[in-house]
Design an enzyme around this catalytic site. Structure first.
Site, PDB file in Angstrom:
ATOM      1  N   ASP A  41     -17.098  27.792  23.588  1.00  0.00           N
ATOM      2  CA  ASP A  41     -17.734  26.476  23.526  1.00  0.00           C
ATOM      3  C   ASP A  41     -17.135  25.662  24.662  1.00  0.00           C
ATOM      4  O   ASP A  41     -15.915  25.619  24.819  1.00  0.00           O
ATOM      5  CB  ASP A  41     -17.396  25.850  22.158  1.00  0.00           C
ATOM      6  CG  ASP A  41     -17.935  24.443  21.968  1.00  0.00           C
ATOM      7  OD1 ASP A  41     -19.079  24.174  22.376  1.00  0.00           O
ATOM      8  OD2 ASP A  41     -17.208  23.622  21.381  1.00  0.00           O
TER       9      ASP A  41
ATOM     10  N   ARG B 191     -17.894  30.987  17.313  1.00  0.00           N
ATOM     11  CA  ARG B 191     -18.452  31.094  18.651  1.00  0.00           C
ATOM     12  C   ARG B 191     -17.482  31.804  19.582  1.00  0.00           C
ATOM     13  O   ARG B 191     -16.275  31.658  19.476  1.00  0.00           O
ATOM     14  CB  ARG B 191     -18.849  29.726  19.197  1.00  0.00           C
ATOM     15  CG  ARG B 191     -17.759  28.715  19.523  1.00  0.00           C
ATOM     16  CD  ARG B 191     -17.184  27.954  18.331  1.00  0.00           C
ATOM     17  NE  ARG B 191     -18.147  27.284  17.475  1.00  0.00           N
ATOM     18  CZ  ARG B 191     -18.550  26.044  17.674  1.00  0.00           C
ATOM     19  NH1 ARG B 191     -18.081  25.317  18.652  1.00  0.00           N
ATOM     20  NH2 ARG B 191     -19.396  25.511  16.860  1.00  0.00           N
TER      21      ARG B 191
ATOM     22  N   ASP C 105     -17.314  21.842  26.086  1.00  0.00           N
ATOM     23  CA  ASP C 105     -17.807  20.485  25.856  1.00  0.00           C
ATOM     24  C   ASP C 105     -17.304  19.556  26.964  1.00  0.00           C
ATOM     25  O   ASP C 105     -16.103  19.535  27.254  1.00  0.00           O
ATOM     26  CB  ASP C 105     -17.296  19.939  24.521  1.00  0.00           C
ATOM     27  CG  ASP C 105     -17.875  20.670  23.323  1.00  0.00           C
ATOM     28  OD1 ASP C 105     -19.016  21.162  23.410  1.00  0.00           O
ATOM     29  OD2 ASP C 105     -17.180  20.753  22.294  1.00  0.00           O
TER      30      ASP C 105
ATOM     31  N   ARG D 124     -22.700  33.350  23.719  1.00  0.00           N
ATOM     32  CA  ARG D 124     -22.700  32.324  22.685  1.00  0.00           C
ATOM     33  C   ARG D 124     -23.998  32.383  21.899  1.00  0.00           C
ATOM     34  O   ARG D 124     -25.086  32.293  22.465  1.00  0.00           O
ATOM     35  CB  ARG D 124     -22.540  30.942  23.337  1.00  0.00           C
ATOM     36  CG  ARG D 124     -22.747  29.751  22.418  1.00  0.00           C
ATOM     37  CD  ARG D 124     -21.529  29.496  21.545  1.00  0.00           C
ATOM     38  NE  ARG D 124     -21.733  28.389  20.632  1.00  0.00           N
ATOM     39  CZ  ARG D 124     -21.386  27.119  20.879  1.00  0.00           C
ATOM     40  NH1 ARG D 124     -20.827  26.810  22.025  1.00  0.00           N
ATOM     41  NH2 ARG D 124     -21.602  26.188  19.995  1.00  0.00           N
TER      42      ARG D 124
HETATM   43  C1  X6L Z   1     -17.317  16.160   8.185  1.00  0.00           C
HETATM   44  C2  X6L Z   1     -18.377  16.909   8.619  1.00  0.00           C
HETATM   45  C3  X6L Z   1     -16.198  16.093   8.948  1.00  0.00           C
HETATM   46  C4  X6L Z   1     -18.314  17.595   9.819  1.00  0.00           C
HETATM   47  C5  X6L Z   1     -16.118  16.779  10.154  1.00  0.00           C
HETATM   48  C6  X6L Z   1     -15.950  18.265  12.613  1.00  0.00           C
HETATM   49  C7  X6L Z   1     -18.192  18.942  12.379  1.00  0.00           C
HETATM   50  C8  X6L Z   1     -15.866  18.964  13.789  1.00  0.00           C
HETATM   51  C9  X6L Z   1     -18.114  19.646  13.545  1.00  0.00           C
HETATM   52  C10 X6L Z   1     -17.184  17.517  10.602  1.00  0.00           C
HETATM   53  C11 X6L Z   1     -17.103  18.246  11.871  1.00  0.00           C
HETATM   54  C12 X6L Z   1     -16.961  19.664  14.265  1.00  0.00           C
HETATM   55  C13 X6L Z   1     -14.076  23.575  16.748  1.00  0.00           C
HETATM   56  C14 X6L Z   1     -13.734  23.464  15.395  1.00  0.00           C
HETATM   57  C15 X6L Z   1     -15.827  23.187  15.621  1.00  0.00           C
HETATM   58  C16 X6L Z   1     -13.040  23.818  17.685  1.00  0.00           C
HETATM   59  C17 X6L Z   1     -11.500  23.812  15.840  1.00  0.00           C
HETATM   60  C18 X6L Z   1     -16.839  20.392  15.557  1.00  0.00           C
HETATM   61  C19 X6L Z   1     -17.837  21.410  15.959  1.00  0.00           C
HETATM   62  N1  X6L Z   1     -15.396  23.387  16.869  1.00  0.00           N
HETATM   63  N2  X6L Z   1     -12.466  23.583  14.930  1.00  0.00           N
HETATM   64  N3  X6L Z   1     -14.858  23.223  14.696  1.00  0.00           N
HETATM   65  N4  X6L Z   1     -11.783  23.921  17.179  1.00  0.00           N
HETATM   66  N5  X6L Z   1     -10.239  23.931  15.448  1.00  0.00           N
HETATM   67  O1  X6L Z   1     -13.244  23.932  18.899  1.00  0.00           O
HETATM   68  O2  X6L Z   1     -15.914  20.195  16.325  1.00  0.00           O
HETATM   69  S1  X6L Z   1     -17.467  22.925  15.167  1.00  0.00           S
HETATM   70 MG    MG Z   2     -17.178  21.712  20.461  1.00  0.00          MG
HETATM   71 MG    MG Z   3     -20.305  22.331  22.201  1.00  0.00          MG
END
Ligand code: X6L
Ligand code: MG
Ligand code: MG
Length: 166
Positions: A96, A93, A98, A84
């Site tokens: 991950d 990544r 969590d 990672r």
């Molecule tokens: C505005 C700004 C709205 C940021 C949402 C949402 C940021 C989710 C980070 C957000 C915002 C995240 C995964 C992912 C990520 C995953 C899928 C996060 C951390 N991890 N998309 N995006 N699966 N489908 O595991 O969850 S980055």
């Molecule tokens: Mg996550």
């Molecule tokens: Mg994480």
């Protein structure tokens, strides 16, 4: 006394399925962790940072004698062992892990917030969680996984597709 924990797994760098399998094997190999439930794998569009490939996401249920921070350290060690990198925030990544919930704890430590503060907005977490623990209540919201999932827009849930090998 063992604690019940739920861990969310995600990968969007090939070999995605291999990284999920490797992470599960490492958790199973830990003497203080018993993996008690494994959800299906779902393919999910990226959320947050959109310029990246689709994820495979799933959720595990664990029984563990580890304390919350000890479990966090194990998750971080597995992430490191699977290469990672943290280059782009919320970017691609290999794996991950969590901690979504740890027993019925709600607490904000410097390193770890329980339950995961954004899990209730994320269909890629709630769909697999609802599969293995529909009656589990989220500390802080007081709602079950089933109820939290009902609160999400249909178009977000419809984007979470059961994944099949090949
Ligand atoms: C505005 C700004 C709205 C940021 C949402 C949402 C940021 C989710 C980070 C957000 C915002 C995240 C995964 C992912 C990520 C995953 C899928 C996060 C951390 N991890 N998309 N995006 N699966 N489908 O595991 O969850 S980055
Ligand atoms: Mg996550
Ligand atoms: Mg994480």
């Amino acid at each position: 006394m063992d604690k019940l924990a739920y861990i969310g797994l995600g990968s969007n760098i090939e070999l995605r399925k291999q990284y999920l399998d490797d992470a599960i094997e490492q958790l199973k190999a830990h003497e203080a962790i018993k993996v008690t439930k494994i959800s299906s794998i779902y393919e999910t569009p990226p959320v947050g940072y959109l310029e990246q490939g689709p994820f495979l996401n799933m959720v595990l249920e664990l029984e563990t004698s580890l304390k919350n921070i000890e479990l966090l350290k194990v998750c971080q060690a597995i992430e490191r062992s699977l290469d990672r990198k943290r280059t782009i925030e919320n970017g691609p990544r290999t794996i991950d892990l969590d901690i979504l919930m740890y027993n019925h704890e709600y607490r904000e430590l410097e390193e770890l917030i329980l339950p995961h503060p954004r899990m209730k907005e994320r269909a890629f977490v709630l769909v697999p969680l609802n599969e293995i623990a529909p009656e589990r209540v989220m500390p802080t919201s007081g709602k079950t996984m089933e109820e939290l999932l009902l609160d999400l827009p249909a178009k977000e849930k419809d984007a979470i597709v059961l994944w099949k090998e090949g």
